[in-house]
Design a protein around this motif. Structure first.
Motif, PDB file in Angstrom:
ATOM      1  N   TYR A 186      -5.382   5.644   5.162  1.00  0.00           N
ATOM      2  CA  TYR A 186      -5.224   5.153   3.808  1.00  0.00           C
ATOM      3  C   TYR A 186      -6.061   6.050   2.915  1.00  0.00           C
ATOM      4  N   ALA A 187      -5.509   6.458   1.786  1.00  0.00           N
ATOM      5  CA  ALA A 187      -6.223   7.291   0.832  1.00  0.00           C
ATOM      6  C   ALA A 187      -6.369   6.511  -0.461  1.00  0.00           C
ATOM      7  N   TYR A 188      -7.625   6.409  -0.926  1.00  0.00           N
ATOM      8  CA  TYR A 188      -7.865   5.670  -2.159  1.00  0.00           C
ATOM      9  C   TYR A 188      -9.164   6.148  -2.790  1.00  0.00           C
ATOM     10  N   HIS A 222     -11.367   8.735  -1.081  1.00  0.00           N
ATOM     11  CA  HIS A 222     -11.738   8.404   0.299  1.00  0.00           C
ATOM     12  C   HIS A 222     -10.479   8.401   1.172  1.00  0.00           C
ATOM     13  N   TYR A 223     -10.625   8.883   2.373  1.00  0.00           N
ATOM     14  CA  TYR A 223      -9.594   8.729   3.401  1.00  0.00           C
ATOM     15  C   TYR A 223     -10.159   7.774   4.446  1.00  0.00           C
ATOM     16  N   TYR A 224      -9.377   6.788   4.840  1.00  0.00           N
ATOM     17  CA  TYR A 224      -9.783   5.818   5.851  1.00  0.00           C
ATOM     18  C   TYR A 224      -8.853   5.973   7.044  1.00  0.00           C
ATOM     19  N   PHE A 225      -9.363   6.534   8.132  1.00  0.00           N
ATOM     20  CA  PHE A 225      -8.554   6.691   9.342  1.00  0.00           C
ATOM     21  C   PHE A 225      -8.352   5.318   9.973  1.00  0.00           C
ATOM     22  N   TYR A 226      -7.098   4.944  10.172  1.00  0.00           N
ATOM     23  CA  TYR A 226      -6.822   3.613  10.677  1.00  0.00           C
ATOM     24  C   TYR A 226      -6.345   3.595  12.126  1.00  0.00           C
ATOM     25  N   GLN A 227      -5.391   4.448  12.472  1.00  0.00           N
ATOM     26  CA  GLN A 227      -4.835   4.394  13.827  1.00  0.00           C
ATOM     27  C   GLN A 227      -4.198   5.728  14.184  1.00  0.00           C
ATOM     28  N   GLY A 228      -4.209   6.039  15.454  1.00  0.00           N
ATOM     29  CA  GLY A 228      -3.568   7.252  15.931  1.00  0.00           C
ATOM     30  C   GLY A 228      -3.179   7.095  17.388  1.00  0.00           C
ATOM     31  N   GLY A 229      -2.329   7.968  17.847  1.00  0.00           N
ATOM     32  CA  GLY A 229      -1.923   7.948  19.251  1.00  0.00           C
ATOM     33  C   GLY A 229      -1.200   9.230  19.607  1.00  0.00           C
ATOM     34  N   TRP A 230      -1.025   9.451  20.905  1.00  0.00           N
ATOM     35  CA  TRP A 230      -0.367  10.656  21.367  1.00  0.00           C
ATOM     36  C   TRP A 230       0.340  10.389  22.682  1.00  0.00           C
ATOM     37  N   ASP A 231       1.276  11.266  22.976  1.00  0.00           N
ATOM     38  CA  ASP A 231       2.014  11.215  24.236  1.00  0.00           C
ATOM     39  C   ASP A 231       1.074  11.731  25.326  1.00  0.00           C
ATOM     40  N   PRO A 232       0.779  10.904  26.346  1.00  0.00           N
ATOM     41  CA  PRO A 232      -0.164  11.326  27.393  1.00  0.00           C
ATOM     42  C   PRO A 232       0.256  12.604  28.122  1.00  0.00           C
ATOM     43  N   THR A 233       1.540  12.915  28.102  1.00  0.00           N
ATOM     44  CA  THR A 233       2.029  14.142  28.731  1.00  0.00           C
ATOM     45  C   THR A 233       1.387  15.372  28.082  1.00  0.00           C
ATOM     46  N   TYR A 234       1.076  15.255  26.797  1.00  0.00           N
ATOM     47  CA  TYR A 234       0.530  16.375  26.057  1.00  0.00           C
ATOM     48  C   TYR A 234      -0.994  16.327  25.929  1.00  0.00           C
ATOM     49  N   ALA A 235      -1.631  15.401  26.602  1.00  0.00           N
ATOM     50  CA  ALA A 235      -3.094  15.263  26.526  1.00  0.00           C
ATOM     51  C   ALA A 235      -3.834  16.562  26.859  1.00  0.00           C
ATOM     52  N   MET A 262       0.811  -1.192   0.000  1.00  0.00           N
ATOM     53  CA  MET A 262       0.000   0.000   0.000  1.00  0.00           C
ATOM     54  C   MET A 262       0.859   1.262   0.000  1.00  0.00           C
ATOM     55  N   PHE A 263       2.007   1.178   0.632  1.00  0.00           N
ATOM     56  CA  PHE A 263       2.897   2.331   0.647  1.00  0.00           C
ATOM     57  C   PHE A 263       3.413   2.614  -0.762  1.00  0.00           C
ATOM     58  N   ALA A 264       3.802   1.558  -1.470  1.00  0.00           N
ATOM     59  CA  ALA A 264       4.334   1.716  -2.824  1.00  0.00           C
ATOM     60  C   ALA A 264       3.298   2.314  -3.776  1.00  0.00           C
ATOM     61  N   GLN A 265       2.020   2.035  -3.540  1.00  0.00           N
ATOM     62  CA  GLN A 265       0.954   2.567  -4.386  1.00  0.00           C
ATOM     63  C   GLN A 265       0.604   4.019  -4.041  1.00  0.00           C
ATOM     64  N   GLY A 266       1.160   4.535  -2.952  1.00  0.00           N
ATOM     65  CA  GLY A 266       0.869   5.906  -2.547  1.00  0.00           C
ATOM     66  C   GLY A 266      -0.417   6.056  -1.769  1.00  0.00           C
ATOM     67  N   TRP A 267      -0.909   4.989  -1.158  1.00  0.00           N
ATOM     68  CA  TRP A 267      -2.176   5.027  -0.437  1.00  0.00           C
ATOM     69  C   TRP A 267      -2.036   5.400   1.035  1.00  0.00           C
ATOM     70  N   VAL A 268      -0.830   5.358   1.580  1.00  0.00           N
ATOM     71  CA  VAL A 268      -0.621   5.590   3.010  1.00  0.00           C
ATOM     72  C   VAL A 268      -0.383   7.074   3.264  1.00  0.00           C
ATOM     73  N   ARG A 269      -1.054   7.585   4.294  1.00  0.00           N
ATOM     74  CA  ARG A 269      -0.845   8.967   4.730  1.00  0.00           C
ATOM     75  C   ARG A 269      -0.470   8.929   6.209  1.00  0.00           C
ATOM     76  N   LEU A 270       0.693   9.467   6.534  1.00  0.00           N
ATOM     77  CA  LEU A 270       1.173   9.503   7.909  1.00  0.00           C
ATOM     78  C   LEU A 270       1.282  10.956   8.341  1.00  0.00           C
ATOM     79  N   PHE A 271       0.663  11.280   9.479  1.00  0.00           N
ATOM     80  CA  PHE A 271       0.662  12.642   9.998  1.00  0.00           C
ATOM     81  C   PHE A 271       1.308  12.646  11.379  1.00  0.00           C
ATOM     82  N   THR A 272       2.129  13.653  11.643  1.00  0.00           N
ATOM     83  CA  THR A 272       2.730  13.797  12.971  1.00  0.00           C
ATOM     84  C   THR A 272       2.583  15.247  13.426  1.00  0.00           C
TER      85      THR A 272
END
Length: 133
Positions: free
Chosen positions: A25-27, A30-43, A1-11
């Motif tokens: 994933y973008a296709y 459509h954008y499909y939100f798959y996973q996210g996380g954050w440092d609890p210190t910054y909550a 999926m990365f090679a096809q350009g479908w992955v979007r990573l945000f930081t």
């Protein structure tokens, strides 16, 4: 999926250190939100919310007309979604014994969902209205 350009990573960074990350994933518009996380210190700074906003803005700028949060009833999804879709699972069996087991499993899932008071699985999504953010 990365090679096809479908992955979007945000930081999101603070002082050069990642404090929140999410990927989609973008296709086909459509954008499909798959996973996210954050440092609890910054909550307290709601870094996950900020990064989600940035991802949605990026998706719209890229021409996406749907931002799908996929399955789940998490409350944060309702903050963004303009509607819900229902997930459907189709199973086809050619052997009668497997067909029976599949039907039995479906019945158990329905009874469990009914007894627990949970809603059927649905997928919150943002449609064209998301462009007005």
């Amino acid at each position: 999926m990365f090679a096809q350009g479908w992955v979007r990573l945000f930081t999101l960074e603070a002082d050069g250190v990642p404090v929140a990350v999410l990927y989609c994933y973008a296709y086909a518009g459509h954008y499909y939100f798959y996973q996210g996380g954050w440092d609890p210190t910054y909550a307290p700074y709601r870094v996950g919310l900020v990064l989600m906003h940035n991802a949605i803005v990026h998706a719209v700028a890229e021409g996406a007309h749907i931002f799908d949060f996929l399955r789940g009833e998490e409350a944060y999804k309702d903050r963004w979604a303009t509607r819900r879709t229902t997930s459907v699972r189709l199973i086809g069996w050619t052997r009668p014994g497997l067909r029976f087991l599949s039907a039995a499993q479906e019945l158990v899932e329905r009874v469990t969902t009914h007894r627990s008071g949970r809603k059927a699985a649905s997928s919150p999504i943002i449609g064209r209205k998301a462009q007005t953010l």
